[in-house]
Write a protein that holds these residues in place. Structure first.
Motif, PDB file in Angstrom:
ATOM      1  N   VAL A 161     -25.853  -6.673 -45.618  1.00  0.00           N
ATOM      2  CA  VAL A 161     -24.969  -6.826 -46.827  1.00  0.00           C
ATOM      3  C   VAL A 161     -24.155  -7.357 -46.445  1.00  0.00           C
TER       4      VAL A 161
ATOM      5  N   LEU B 269     -23.800 -11.385 -46.569  1.00  0.00           N
ATOM      6  CA  LEU B 269     -22.604 -12.608 -47.803  1.00  0.00           C
ATOM      7  C   LEU B 269     -21.613 -13.166 -47.038  1.00  0.00           C
TER       8      LEU B 269
ATOM      9  N   PHE C  13     -23.780 -16.556 -46.382  1.00  0.00           N
ATOM     10  CA  PHE C  13     -23.353 -16.696 -48.048  1.00  0.00           C
ATOM     11  C   PHE C  13     -22.838 -17.385 -48.062  1.00  0.00           C
TER      12      PHE C  13
ATOM     13  N   TYR D 118     -14.694 -11.948 -49.457  1.00  0.00           N
ATOM     14  CA  TYR D 118     -15.125 -11.458 -49.946  1.00  0.00           C
ATOM     15  C   TYR D 118     -14.609 -12.480 -51.158  1.00  0.00           C
TER      16      TYR D 118
ATOM     17  N   LEU E 200     -15.253 -15.924 -51.181  1.00  0.00           N
ATOM     18  CA  LEU E 200     -16.624 -16.257 -51.487  1.00  0.00           C
ATOM     19  C   LEU E 200     -15.998 -16.840 -53.070  1.00  0.00           C
TER      20      LEU E 200
END
Lengths: 320, 290
Positions: free
Chosen positions: B218, B222, B225, B267, B270
């Motif tokens: 995960v 991420l 991504f 995160y 993002l």
């Protein structure tokens, strides 16, 4: 007939919810705590009907709102000494505000950014909650007071179940009204064909944002309910698995119908219990595998979920 | 200040692996229009298979070959048994399908390999070198070199081969490409297998630095991504630049602030990019059609 059908649905749902305590306390497999979990998860999944079912926007970050509800309740009731109901309302308001701001920006761009943004937002929030001293870091917050109704505090599974069942009924009526309103039709149009909907003068971004806010509020209410039931919150509330679980519930149950949420919650919680209890030596690994198989199979075989099963069977019977 | 440069070097090296992971995400998105949420689990599967094979005494090259084969097979299976049967479904259903595949791969990896971390030695033995006042493992050089080779191979494939041209044609204009006789399903299959191989390469070179377990997918996905979105999701070069940026931000935050906030920052990056420039940092803002 078509006008009668929702009432028939409510009758079945209400009867089912009323029967649960009588049945779950008499059969060996189910317990009242699984029943509480089912109604809370159903409330959380209900919000995905307008968002994912109608507007076709996938959120993988509902656990963030679940956590916002839980932590707001925990902080306000333990640190500020406020009444638990204020915590629930404040959590819902905060979740709505966060979803509204996130939605305002994210829906400016077309495409499938919501799934990425909610995933990243949820994980970032979980990481922050895990580090901040104010949220108790990875130990979480404990000692939450129970919710109360008319001066009676709701401790134990059965009273919380009745409250959750009541909230689920209210939530179902509210989301059903939304789905059948003009807004619901517009959401469906925007989901089916964004180009045509935009050409018809529908503000797609505002619509999607509304659906996102509704989903955030319902997830937050479920999170607050969970926090005051468990009397304890920790960062695992915001975990990715909780978001995925809500997505599985609404997919398996049927994301285009309000009945999908309770159906899916019942099915998925049952599945979880079966996997945890019945398979030898199983833990998270069997649970994840089962979730994956169920999610993929239901999307391939029954894209409208269990709620769409009667219609699918009727169509098949008619085709013959 | 000197240390900062050291962190940047480490960041660029780890970032190069995020770049190839992100490259796979951008490739699949361009060819099939699918955001593949299982990409991180391909990284995990590649790294974990490699580490387990290496632990059981396999030669590193043999271990890498096994890991690449397993992951490529898993990518092909995802396309043939999950995505192809649902080819008429909307994008929302395809997204949820890849999420289902992602947790299924994770669950199966837990069942097969257990929950423990597995360890693989650095390529060619443990070497450290001193640079900018910090000691850096030679494995970081391997990361950068292998990632650069993989990216070059993808570039050659896209520009020099028949299926590469088919992929670029599908990305540019789906309908016209179909009219010209390009099979979207078959080309999509090739793109997904390439993405899985890229993910496995990332997982293998990272395995000696970050010992993988079944849940490692995960966060790595991420980061892929973030790399792909920084590059605008449609540009292979953008994904590479995005990956390098993610690696540098991560290494600098870990080195200067704390490793606790590392994930939150990556995160958060993002989220910030999606909010501010959903078209990517490196691409001129284009108003996409609805």
């Amino acid at each position: 007939m078509a006008r009668l059908r929702p009432f028939a649905g409510y009758l079945v749902l209400a009867a089912g919810l009323l029967l649960v305590p009588a049945v779950f306390t008499r059969v060996p497999f189910y317990t009242m705590s699984t029943a509480v979990l089912m109604v809370l998860l159903a409330i959380g999944a209900l919000g995905l009907v307008p968002l994912t079912g109608l507007a076709r926007q996938v959120s993988i970050g509902q656990a963030a709102f679940y956590g916002i509800g839980g932590y707001t309740s925990a902080l306000l009731s333990t640190r500020a000494g406020l009444d638990p109901w204020w915590g629930l309302l404040a959590g819902a308001a905060l979740a709505a505000a966060v979803a509204w701001s996130l939605g305002t920006v994210i829906f400016r761009a077309q495409g499938h950014y919501l799934s990425l943004a909610t995933l990243a937002f949820g994980l970032a929030l979980a990481a922050v909650v895990n580090e901040l001293p104010a949220t108790g870091r990875n130990a979480g917050l404990s000692g939450l007071p129970p919710l109360h109704v008319f001066g009676v505090s709701l401790t134990g599974d059965l009273p919380i179940y009745w409250l959750g069942a009541g909230l689920l009924l209210i939530g179902t009526v509210a989301v059903h009204l939304l789905v059948r309103s003009q807004l619901g039709s517009a959401l469906t149009a925007a989901g089916d064909s964004p180009v045509a909907a935009a050409a018809a003068g529908i503000d797609i971004a505002a619509l999607r944002r509304t659906a996102f806010v509704v989903s955030a509020v319902l997830a937050s209410v479920a999170g607050s309910g969970y926090a005051h039931w468990f009397r304890y919150v920790d960062p695992s509330m915001l975990g990715l698995l909780n978001s995925v679980q809500l997505l599985i519930i609404i997919t398996v149950g049927g994301r285009e119908s309000v009945w999908g949420a309770p159906l899916g919650a019942f099915t998925v919680v049952t599945l979880t219990e079966v996997v945890r209890g019945r398979l030898p030596g199983s833990g998270a690994e069997a649970e994840l595998t089962a979730y994956g198989i169920v999610l993929v199979l239901s999307l391939l075989v029954l894209p409208r979920g269990l709620a769409g099963l009667p219609a699918a069977l009727r169509r098949r019977a008619g085709a013959r | 200040m000197e240390q900062l440069l050291g962190y940047v070097v480490v960041g660029l090296a780890t970032g190069s692996t995020y770049a190839v992971i992100g490259l796979g995400i951008a490739l699949v998105y361009q060819v099939s229009g699918i955001i593949n949420f299982a990409q991180g689990d391909f990284v995990m599967l590649g790294g974990l298979t490699y580490a387990v094979a290496a632990e059981s005494g396999a030669h590193p090259v043999a271990a890498a070959a096994i890991a690449l084969t397993v992951t490529a097979g898993c990518g092909a299976a995802l396309h043939l048994f999950v995505l192809s049967p649902a080819r008429d479904a909307g994008h929302d259903r395809l997204i949820v399908l890849t999420i289902g595949a992602s947790i299924l791969i994770q669950g199966l990896a837990l069942l097969v390999f257990g929950a423990d971390q597995h360890f693989a030695g650095s390529f060619g033995g443990e070497h450290q070198f001193q640079a900018f006042g910090i000691s850096i493992s030679a494995q970081y050089l391997w990361c950068a070199a292998v990632a650069a080779a993989a990216a070059t191979a993808v570039w050659a494939l896209l520009t020099r081969s028949q299926s590469g041209r088919a992929m670029r044609a599908l990305a540019a204009d789906r309908e016209t490409a179909r009219l010209m006789g390009i099979a979207p399903l078959r080309t999509g299959l090739i793109a997904l297998v390439i993405a899985a191989v890229l993910a496995a390469i990332g997982g293998i070179v990272l395995a000696p630095i970050q010992p993988p377990d079944a849940t490692a997918g995960v966060p790595l996905g991420l980061k892929g991504f973030t790399a792909a979105v920084l590059g605008g999701l449609t540009s292979p070069l953008g994904a590479i630049a995005g990956g390098l940026l993610v690696g540098v931000v991560e290494a600098v935050v870990t080195g200067l602030v704390s490793s606790g906030y590392r994930d939150a920052v990556v995160y958060g990056l993002l989220v910030a990019v999606l909010l501010v420039r959903p078209g990517g940092l490196l691409v001129a803002a284009v108003r996409e059609r609805v």
